[in-house]
Every structure is written in structure tokens, then in C-alpha cells.
Design a protein around this motif. Structure first.
Motif, PDB file in Angstrom:
ATOM      1  N   ILE A 240       0.829  -1.204   0.000  1.00  0.00           N
ATOM      2  CA  ILE A 240       0.000   0.000   0.000  1.00  0.00           C
ATOM      3  C   ILE A 240       0.869   1.261   0.000  1.00  0.00           C
ATOM      4  CG2 ILE A 240      -1.635   1.338   1.391  1.00  0.00           C
ATOM      5  CD1 ILE A 240      -2.857  -1.339   2.264  1.00  0.00           C
ATOM      6  N   VAL A 241       1.905   1.273   0.860  1.00  0.00           N
ATOM      7  CA  VAL A 241       2.777   2.447   0.940  1.00  0.00           C
ATOM      8  C   VAL A 241       3.514   2.657  -0.369  1.00  0.00           C
ATOM      9  CG1 VAL A 241       4.816   3.395   2.092  1.00  0.00           C
ATOM     10  CG2 VAL A 241       3.008   2.324   3.441  1.00  0.00           C
ATOM     11  N   HIS A 242       4.001   1.569  -0.947  1.00  0.00           N
ATOM     12  CA  HIS A 242       4.701   1.697  -2.229  1.00  0.00           C
ATOM     13  C   HIS A 242       3.773   2.272  -3.297  1.00  0.00           C
ATOM     14  CE1 HIS A 242       7.576   0.796  -5.402  1.00  0.00           C
ATOM     15  NE2 HIS A 242       6.599   0.213  -6.080  1.00  0.00           N
ATOM     16  N   GLY A 243       2.537   1.803  -3.330  1.00  0.00           N
ATOM     17  CA  GLY A 243       1.577   2.338  -4.298  1.00  0.00           C
ATOM     18  C   GLY A 243       1.228   3.788  -4.019  1.00  0.00           C
ATOM     19  N   ALA A 244       1.079   4.145  -2.730  1.00  0.00           N
ATOM     20  CA  ALA A 244       0.736   5.529  -2.385  1.00  0.00           C
ATOM     21  C   ALA A 244       1.867   6.479  -2.764  1.00  0.00           C
ATOM     22  CB  ALA A 244       0.435   5.621  -0.890  1.00  0.00           C
ATOM     23  N   VAL A 245       3.096   6.096  -2.484  1.00  0.00           N
ATOM     24  CA  VAL A 245       4.230   6.947  -2.847  1.00  0.00           C
ATOM     25  C   VAL A 245       4.307   7.129  -4.358  1.00  0.00           C
ATOM     26  CG1 VAL A 245       6.751   7.087  -2.830  1.00  0.00           C
ATOM     27  CG2 VAL A 245       5.525   6.410  -0.760  1.00  0.00           C
ATOM     28  N   SER A 246       4.064   6.075  -5.092  1.00  0.00           N
ATOM     29  CA  SER A 246       4.093   6.175  -6.563  1.00  0.00           C
ATOM     30  C   SER A 246       3.000   7.118  -7.057  1.00  0.00           C
ATOM     31  CB  SER A 246       3.925   4.784  -7.181  1.00  0.00           C
ATOM     32  OG  SER A 246       4.959   3.925  -6.784  1.00  0.00           O
ATOM     33  N   MET A 247       1.827   7.051  -6.452  1.00  0.00           N
ATOM     34  CA  MET A 247       0.727   7.913  -6.866  1.00  0.00           C
ATOM     35  C   MET A 247       1.017   9.380  -6.532  1.00  0.00           C
ATOM     36  SD  MET A 247      -2.522   5.535  -5.787  1.00  0.00           S
ATOM     37  CE  MET A 247      -3.706   6.759  -6.320  1.00  0.00           C
ATOM     38  N   VAL A 248       1.596   9.650  -5.342  1.00  0.00           N
ATOM     39  CA  VAL A 248       1.931  11.028  -4.970  1.00  0.00           C
ATOM     40  C   VAL A 248       2.999  11.585  -5.912  1.00  0.00           C
ATOM     41  CG1 VAL A 248       2.982  12.438  -3.163  1.00  0.00           C
ATOM     42  CG2 VAL A 248       1.243  10.762  -2.575  1.00  0.00           C
ATOM     43  N   GLU A 249       4.007  10.758  -6.188  1.00  0.00           N
ATOM     44  CA  GLU A 249       5.063  11.213  -7.098  1.00  0.00           C
ATOM     45  C   GLU A 249       4.500  11.505  -8.480  1.00  0.00           C
ATOM     46  OE1 GLU A 249       9.398   9.605  -8.779  1.00  0.00           O
ATOM     47  OE2 GLU A 249       8.071   8.301  -7.600  1.00  0.00           O
ATOM     48  N   MET A 250       3.611  10.681  -8.949  1.00  0.00           N
ATOM     49  CA  MET A 250       2.996  10.915 -10.256  1.00  0.00           C
ATOM     50  C   MET A 250       2.161  12.183 -10.246  1.00  0.00           C
ATOM     51  SD  MET A 250       0.500   8.351 -12.386  1.00  0.00           S
ATOM     52  CE  MET A 250      -0.736   8.448 -11.085  1.00  0.00           C
ATOM     53  N   ALA A 251       1.424  12.436  -9.151  1.00  0.00           N
ATOM     54  CA  ALA A 251       0.598  13.647  -9.065  1.00  0.00           C
ATOM     55  C   ALA A 251       1.447  14.903  -9.072  1.00  0.00           C
ATOM     56  CB  ALA A 251      -0.255  13.585  -7.808  1.00  0.00           C
ATOM     57  N   LEU A 252       2.526  14.918  -8.322  1.00  0.00           N
ATOM     58  CA  LEU A 252       3.396  16.098  -8.296  1.00  0.00           C
ATOM     59  C   LEU A 252       4.040  16.340  -9.643  1.00  0.00           C
ATOM     60  CD1 LEU A 252       5.113  15.635  -4.805  1.00  0.00           C
ATOM     61  CD2 LEU A 252       3.312  17.257  -5.421  1.00  0.00           C
ATOM     62  N   GLN A 253       4.460  15.264 -10.308  1.00  0.00           N
ATOM     63  CA  GLN A 253       5.064  15.430 -11.627  1.00  0.00           C
ATOM     64  C   GLN A 253       4.060  15.979 -12.639  1.00  0.00           C
ATOM     65  OE1 GLN A 253       6.745  11.635 -12.654  1.00  0.00           O
ATOM     66  NE2 GLN A 253       8.510  11.843 -11.267  1.00  0.00           N
ATOM     67  N   ASP A 254       2.839  15.475 -12.593  1.00  0.00           N
ATOM     68  CA  ASP A 254       1.825  15.985 -13.525  1.00  0.00           C
ATOM     69  C   ASP A 254       1.495  17.440 -13.258  1.00  0.00           C
ATOM     70  OD1 ASP A 254       1.771  13.542 -14.736  1.00  0.00           O
ATOM     71  OD2 ASP A 254      -0.080  12.842 -13.780  1.00  0.00           O
TER      72      ASP A 254
END
Length: 296
Positions: A240-254
Motif C-alpha cells: 500500500i505504501v509503495h503504491g501511495a508513494v508512486s501515486m503522490v510522485e505521479m501527481a506532483l510530476q503531472d
């Protein structure tokens, strides 16, 4: 006619004197009657011959035997091995040979549940089933005392040795380790190989060997269950944490690439915190309306 009857005068003297002599009547000789053969002796000889033939026929009768498919007879004459008959049908052999029947069909050995220690010393319960058949009848008959009991004992010994060579579950950081619970095919192949090496002396071929029961011993089953549950929870949280970090990183990049909003480091930290709480929390997040600015 006078008959001279004086006993002292012979017949010639009586004739010389003119006397009439009556010739004596010759004795009648009886013809010997033929003696009939002794039939009692003949009957005795016939009885002896008939008894001998009956005994020989009775003895020769024991030379016949039949064989069904996947059966064999081991022939032994006065303690010497004379060969094995494997073809099915009706046969005759020397009646003095001992004919031992051996089945060549595949058999199942469903082993008892054993309590042993695994590689790490944890008590476990384990059982296995072995599919085997006799290949060399001479070895099965003469190299071991009782080949069926030999198979049972050696199978139990092999399962105990196998359990001590592998761990029940992989330890932390040893994901590539072969374990009893995770690598059933590899463990079954190792069991079959060890059994074949042990049973080759008895002329037995192992066709298949598999574990039928595997569990922790009752005294540690509860503790090990909680350990497995904790490991499962930790693995799920990591996912879950790995997925959440990936989603946050993707949101900031977008947001940065599309220039939707300009965020400084403090705002990025606040956004990351909020997203991680929403994505990693077990309960549903409650929205909070901010009527001020981002800093108030």
C-alpha cells in the motif's frame, strides 16, 4: 480153464505146465490236472503299479500353475534360484520347485502422520504417499527379509530426513530458499530421488512420491498463525505504501509538468502528507473545507 494161483510159481513156469495165466491189469495212471495260475500275485502287482501311477500323477499335478497379468512366480529348486516367470497364462514346471508369487502391479503406501522438526527446529506434522512397484523379483525375494515392510520403514525414514533438510516457511530475507510449504514440486522430486536410492536394494521402483499433510505441530500452531498473519499484514502495508508513494510522485510530476499550480516545498510536503493519509488510512478520509488560505 484153470487159473494157477500159487504165488510161488512165476508166470513163465505156469505157462510151461500148461496152466492159463491171467495177465495182471495194468494200473491206470491219472492225467495230471493243470494248476491254475496264482491270480492273487497278479492282483498284487496291478495294485502296486496303479498306486505308483496315482502317486506320480498326484505329484505331477503340483507342477501346474497359472499367472495373471502383472504377476510373477519365483522358482526355487532345493534352495537354488532357478528363474522367474513373468508371462501370464497356464504353465507346468518341475513339481518339486517352490513357486513364490509376487505382484508386479503398482501399489500405494499412504504413510502415517509423523511429528518431526524442520530445518530451523520447529516441530511440524508431515505425511507422504508413495507409489511403488517391484521391478527385480530376485532382489525383492532374496536381498531383503520382507520387501513390503522394508518399503514402509524406509519411506518413513526418508520423510523424516526430508523434513529436517528444509524449513517449513522461508525466513525473512531468504525469499529464494526452498521450503516445504512453498516448493512442493521440488520437495516431492527430492523425496522420490531419496526413496529410489534407498529402495533400489530391494528391487523396487518408486513411480511417485508426494506430501499429503503438512502443518505446524499443535503446540506452536497458534503462535505461527499469528506470525503468518503479521507477515501478511506487513507485506500488505508495504504494498500500500509503495503504491501511495508512486501515486503522490505521479501527481506532483503531472502538476509541475502541466503548470497547473506552482507549489513550494512546504506546500508539496503538505500535499504529500494529505495524500498519504488518504491513500494509506484504513478508514475513509473525511474532507475538511479550508475557508482561508493555504497558510492560515
Amino acid at each position: 480153464m484153470r487159473v494157477y494161483e500159487e504165488a510161488r510159481l512165476s508166470a513163465s513156469e505156469a505157462r510151461a505146465k500148461g496152466l492159463t495165466v491171467q495177465d495182471p491189469v495194468p494200473p491206470v495212471r491219472a492225467e495230471p490236472r493243470p494248476i491254475p495260475p496264482d491270480r492273487t500275485a497278479l492282483y498284487g502287482v496291478g495294485a502296486v503299479v496303479g498306486l505308483v501311477v496315482a502317486i506320480l500323477g498326484f505329484v505331477f499335478f503340483f507342477g501346474f500353475f497359472t499367472l495373471q497379468p502383472n504377476e510373477a512366480r519365483v522358482l526355487i529348486l532345493f534352495g537354488a534360484y532357478r528363474g522367474t516367470v513373468r508371462a501370464s497364462g497356464f504353465f507346468w514346471t518341475n513339481p518339486f520347485m517352490s513357486k513364490k508369487r509376487i505382484s508386479l502391479r503398482s501399489r500405494n503406501l499412504n504413510g502415517d502422520m509423523l511429528k518431526v522438526n524442520d530445518k530451523r527446529g520447529n516441530p511440524i506434522e508431515i505425511a507422504a504417499v508413495v507409489v511403488w512397484r517391484v521391478e527385480d523379483t530376485a532382489q525383492a525375494m532374496f536381498d531383503v527379509d520382507n520387501y513390503e515392510e522394508y518399503v514402509r520403514v524406509q519411506s518413513e525414514s526418508a520423510v523424516r530426513h526430508l523434513a529436517s533438510e528444509y524449513a517449513y516457511d522461508p525466513a525473512d530475507g531468504e525469499g529464494a530458499e526452498i521450503t516445504l510449504r512453498s516448493n512442493t514440486d521440488e520437495v516431492s522430486a527430492a523425496l522420490a530421488k531419496e526413496l529410489q536410492a534407498r529402495l533400489q536394494k530391494a528391487g523396487v521402483v518408486v513411480e511417485e512420491a508426494r506430501l499429503t499433510h503438512l502443518a505446524y505441530a499443535p503446540e506452536i500452531a497458534g503462535a505461527m498463525l499469528r506470525r503468518q498473519q503479521a507477515e501478511a499484514v506487513i507485506a500488505a502495508r508495504q504494498k500500500i505504501v509503495h503504491g501511495a508513494v508512486s501515486m503522490v510522485e505521479m501527481a506532483l510530476q503531472d502538476l509541475s509538468a502541466k503548470q497547473v499550480v506552482q507549489l513550494d516545498e512546504e506546500r508539496k510536503a503538505s500535499m504529500v502528507s494529505n495524500l498519504l493519509v488518504v491513500l494509506c488510512g484504513e478508514a475513509e478520509a473525511q474532507p475538511v473545507i479550508n475557508t482561508g488560505t493555504l497558510y492560515h
